[in-house]
Motif scaffolding. Structure first.
Motif, PDB file in Angstrom:
ATOM      1  N   THR A  58      -4.408  50.867 -65.654  1.00 45.39           N
ATOM      2  CA  THR A  58      -4.943  50.885 -64.334  1.00 45.39           C
ATOM      3  C   THR A  58      -4.067  52.005 -63.564  1.00 45.39           C
ATOM      4  O   THR A  58      -3.053  52.267 -64.059  1.00 45.39           O
ATOM      5  N   ARG A  87     -22.314  49.622 -61.149  1.00 44.95           N
ATOM      6  CA  ARG A  87     -21.755  48.712 -61.981  1.00 44.95           C
ATOM      7  C   ARG A  87     -21.919  48.903 -63.646  1.00 44.95           C
ATOM      8  O   ARG A  87     -21.824  48.006 -64.229  1.00 44.95           O
ATOM      9  N   ARG A 108      -6.599  36.473 -55.600  1.00 43.34           N
ATOM     10  CA  ARG A 108      -6.874  36.548 -57.082  1.00 43.34           C
ATOM     11  C   ARG A 108      -6.726  38.142 -57.323  1.00 43.34           C
ATOM     12  O   ARG A 108      -7.110  38.857 -56.407  1.00 43.34           O
ATOM     13  N   GLU A 109      -6.280  38.442 -58.508  1.00 42.47           N
ATOM     14  CA  GLU A 109      -6.304  40.166 -58.902  1.00 42.47           C
ATOM     15  C   GLU A 109      -7.553  40.150 -59.709  1.00 42.47           C
ATOM     16  O   GLU A 109      -8.074  39.625 -60.454  1.00 42.47           O
ATOM     17  N   ARG A 110      -8.122  41.434 -59.306  1.00 40.14           N
ATOM     18  CA  ARG A 110      -9.287  41.961 -60.107  1.00 40.14           C
ATOM     19  C   ARG A 110      -9.001  43.492 -60.325  1.00 40.14           C
ATOM     20  O   ARG A 110      -8.507  44.343 -59.513  1.00 40.14           O
ATOM     21  N   GLU A 159     -11.117  46.861 -60.556  1.00 40.04           N
ATOM     22  CA  GLU A 159     -12.086  47.409 -59.999  1.00 40.04           C
ATOM     23  C   GLU A 159     -12.112  49.144 -60.259  1.00 40.04           C
ATOM     24  O   GLU A 159     -11.163  49.532 -60.598  1.00 40.04           O
ATOM     25  N   ARG A 176      -6.057  47.807 -59.943  1.00 41.78           N
ATOM     26  CA  ARG A 176      -5.965  46.446 -59.736  1.00 41.78           C
ATOM     27  C   ARG A 176      -5.805  46.046 -58.233  1.00 41.78           C
ATOM     28  O   ARG A 176      -4.945  46.763 -57.478  1.00 41.78           O
ATOM     29  N   ARG A 177      -6.512  45.177 -58.087  1.00 45.40           N
ATOM     30  CA  ARG A 177      -6.690  44.781 -56.427  1.00 45.40           C
ATOM     31  C   ARG A 177      -6.485  43.380 -56.135  1.00 45.40           C
ATOM     32  O   ARG A 177      -7.281  42.641 -56.709  1.00 45.40           O
ATOM     33  N   SER A 178      -5.873  43.050 -55.356  1.00 45.29           N
ATOM     34  CA  SER A 178      -5.759  41.497 -54.665  1.00 45.29           C
ATOM     35  C   SER A 178      -6.784  41.063 -53.902  1.00 45.29           C
ATOM     36  O   SER A 178      -6.757  41.879 -52.873  1.00 45.29           O
ATOM     37  N   ASP A 225     -10.316  34.627 -52.013  1.00 39.69           N
ATOM     38  CA  ASP A 225     -11.467  34.147 -52.162  1.00 39.69           C
ATOM     39  C   ASP A 225     -11.076  32.664 -51.987  1.00 39.69           C
ATOM     40  O   ASP A 225      -9.966  32.192 -51.292  1.00 39.69           O
ATOM     41  N   ARG A 252      -9.528  52.828 -63.071  1.00 43.04           N
ATOM     42  CA  ARG A 252      -9.524  51.736 -62.565  1.00 43.04           C
ATOM     43  C   ARG A 252      -8.318  51.348 -61.835  1.00 43.04           C
ATOM     44  O   ARG A 252      -7.297  51.547 -62.140  1.00 43.04           O
TER      45      ARG A 252
END
Length: 167
Positions: free
Chosen positions: A106, A12, A44-46, A48, A34-36, A39, A32
């Protein structure tokens, strides 16, 4: 001649290594995606790392030293085969760059395309682990699947993200 090399980073700490290597004058690529994710508050989109704990560095080892990489904050060093740093083929970097979204930088990963009748496995959600047969694409990035549930075949519509690759 300049080549691309893979840099191993601390867990990280890709952003720290990326910033510090660029400050040292190296050209770097930190892919990187973008991933959904679901939670407690919903989807949510993050953003990673496409390759966690790795980034890419372009340098000419004949004219510039690669030694500072291993002492750079956030970086552990270069990926090596024996004593030689491993070179990443230019074609791999070009494939990554071709998928970069100009808006946010991304990497766009295309969803796999399946032909009707392809056997797949559901990877997320309440039906996780169940084998299914792909039937058709649906609106809104959803897919229609045929699953066997309680001894009968049932059609279900799921988000594409919940379906893994072929079995």
């Amino acid at each position: 001649m300049q080549s691309w090399f893979a840099v191993v980073t601390k867990p990280r700490a890709e952003a720290i290594a990326f910033d510090n290597l660029q400050r040292q004058g190296y050209t770097c690529l930190w892919p990187r995606v973008r991933r959904s994710l679901r939670d407690a508050k919903g989807m949510r989109e993050r953003v990673e790392c496409l390759f966690p704990s790795y980034l890419f560095l372009r340098a000419d080892p004949e004219t510039e030293s690669l030694a500072p990489v291993r002492s750079t904050r956030g970086a552990l060093g270069l990926v090596r085969f024996g004593s030689l740093p491993a070179r990443v083929p230019e074609a791999v970097i070009e494939q990554i760059r071709a998928r970069l979204d100009p808006g946010d930088g991304t990497v766009r990963l295309d969803a796999p395309t399946w032909a009707p009748g392809t056997k797949v496995r559901i990877s997320e959600g309440p039906l996780s682990g169940i084998a299914a047969i792909f039937l058709a694409e649906e609106a809104g990035d959803r897919v229609r699947m045929l699953i066997e549930l309680l001894g009968t075949a049932r059609e279900v519509v799921l988000p594409r993200l919940q379906v893994a690759a072929r079995i």
